[in-house]
Design a protein around this motif. Structure first.
Motif, PDB file in Angstrom:
ATOM      1  N   THR A   1      20.444 -34.371 -10.570  1.00 10.43           N
ATOM      2  CA  THR A   1      20.491 -35.330 -11.655  1.00 10.43           C
ATOM      3  C   THR A   1      21.080 -36.632 -11.154  1.00 10.43           C
TER       4      THR A   1
ATOM      5  N   LYS B   1      16.206 -36.264 -14.176  1.00  8.37           N
ATOM      6  CA  LYS B   1      16.647 -34.882 -14.339  1.00  8.37           C
ATOM      7  C   LYS B   1      15.456 -33.977 -14.642  1.00  8.37           C
ATOM      8  N   ASP B   2      15.459 -32.783 -14.044  1.00  7.54           N
ATOM      9  CA  ASP B   2      14.444 -31.759 -14.326  1.00  7.54           C
ATOM     10  C   ASP B   2      13.017 -32.292 -14.181  1.00  7.54           C
ATOM     11  N   GLY B   3      12.791 -33.086 -13.134  1.00  7.20           N
ATOM     12  CA  GLY B   3      11.441 -33.570 -12.857  1.00  7.20           C
ATOM     13  C   GLY B   3      10.935 -34.607 -13.829  1.00  7.20           C
TER      14      GLY B   3
ATOM     15  N   LYS C   1       7.278 -37.639 -17.527  1.00  2.00           N
ATOM     16  CA  LYS C   1       7.171 -36.491 -16.632  1.00  2.00           C
ATOM     17  C   LYS C   1       6.633 -36.957 -15.290  1.00  2.00           C
TER      18      LYS C   1
ATOM     19  N   SER D   1      11.511 -29.887  -5.446  1.00  2.00           N
ATOM     20  CA  SER D   1      11.956 -28.775  -4.603  1.00  2.00           C
ATOM     21  C   SER D   1      11.747 -29.088  -3.125  1.00  2.00           C
TER      22      SER D   1
ATOM     23  N   SER E   1      27.597 -31.590 -21.910  1.00  2.00           N
ATOM     24  CA  SER E   1      26.154 -31.829 -21.690  1.00  2.00           C
ATOM     25  C   SER E   1      25.637 -33.035 -22.450  1.00  2.00           C
TER      26      SER E   1
END
Length: 316
Positions: free
Chosen positions: A2, A17-19, A35, A41, A309
């Motif tokens: 992140t 964050k998260d792609g 997105k 990865s 969070s």
């Protein structure tokens, strides 16, 4: 992985964050989410993330294990440019931004015993140099240094600074260099200390680049760790102007980071909190808890961090 970036003119926050890239206003409220057509990865670690509102694109630099790679994305989340910046993950990578301020793109570890540094402008390499070689001086008893750390911009065009250390001799100090028209580095300021007990870490400069702070890591007779904040001026002699003793620890708080919030307030980021320290009155204003090892952003007049969070924004 992140990452957070912030644009002062539009007061927009960019969260990678998260792609996906999420855009927030200063409140912070979500404006849009993009997105990304990219497999994160492939990267072990992201070391640089920056959004350009001028070009309507954003950039990341990351390490894939064997090399350091650069990627540029458009607002559809597509990779529009990519490049291998270095075939070695041991190199230090810096670049000049649109205002000729040096930005750190890649520094693999806290310390570097072989600080081969590559400078880029518009993604083109223009200088490759070993920073320790620049520090050699036969007029000094120790002649050279063993390693460098805390490679930073001074917040002035074409200037960079770092801590240089010779443990065996017992000297530690700060060097400030400037890129000159011949695309070489010229020494502008240096400070060497042989007296203070403890170790210098975490260099930070104020807005004008005229003053800087160092954290001096120490231990008391019970081996309890704590740090002092040492203030220096590049216009004065090598002696510190002030030393602020604190009881704040460092050993169990992971990698620490420091940044001026204003010219009189220093922010000290640890792995679970942010210390706000008043340099004028030599007092801790507050200690702000944050999510353990979560993403954060700190610059002049702003702190962005995560708690429970949720993203929190503090303006100064």
């Amino acid at each position: 992985m992140t990452c957070i970036d912030y644009h002062k003119e539009s007061k927009r926050i960019y969260l990678l964050k998260d792609g996906a890239l999420s855009v927030f206003n200063i409140r912070p409220e979500l404006i849009t989410r993009i997105k990304l057509d990219f497999s994160f990865s492939l990267l072990e670690k992201i070391t640089f993330f920056k959004y350009s509102e001028k070009e309507q694109s954003f950039e990341i630099v990351g390490r894939d294990g064997k090399k350091v790679c650069y990627f540029k994305f458009d607002l559809n989340g597509k990779v529009v440019s990519e490049k291998i910046l270095s075939a070695s993950t041991k190199d230090l990578l810096l670049r000049l931004n649109d205002h000729n301020i040096i930005e750190q793109v890649y520094f693999n570890t806290q310390f570097s015993y072989q600080p081969d540094c590559i400078f880029f402008e518009n993604n083109k390499e223009f200088l490759h140099i070993n920073l320790l070689d620049l520090c050699e001086n036969e007029e000094k008893d120790w002649i050279d240094y063993e390693y460098i750390e805390s490679l930073k911009s001074t917040n002035q065009p074409y200037q960079l600074a770092f801590i240089a250390v010779h443990v065996t001799y017992g000297v530690q100090g700060v060097k400030v260099f400037q890129i000159v028209p011949s695309s070489q580095l010229e020494l502008k300021y240096e400070m060497d200390d042989l007296e203070l007990k403890g170790a210098f870490h975490h260099l930070a400069f104020n807005t004008t680049g005229e003053k800087f702070t160092l954290l001096l890591y120490e231990r008391d007779h019970n081996l309890t760790d704590y740090f002092s904040i040492c203030e220096y001026s590049v216009k004065a002699s090598g002696k510190s102007e002030r030393i602020h003793k604190t009881r704040h620890g460092y050993w169990s708080f992971g990698q620490v980071h420091t940044h001026y919030i204003t010219d009189n307030i220093l922010g000290i980021v640890r792995n679970s909190d942010i210390i706000i320290f008043d340099l004028t009155n030599s007092t801790t204003i507050e200690i702000i808890p944050r999510d353990l090892n979560s993403a954060w952003y700190i610059d002049f007049n702003i702190i962005i961090y995560q708690s429970d969070s949720k993203m929190i924004v503090l303006e100064y």
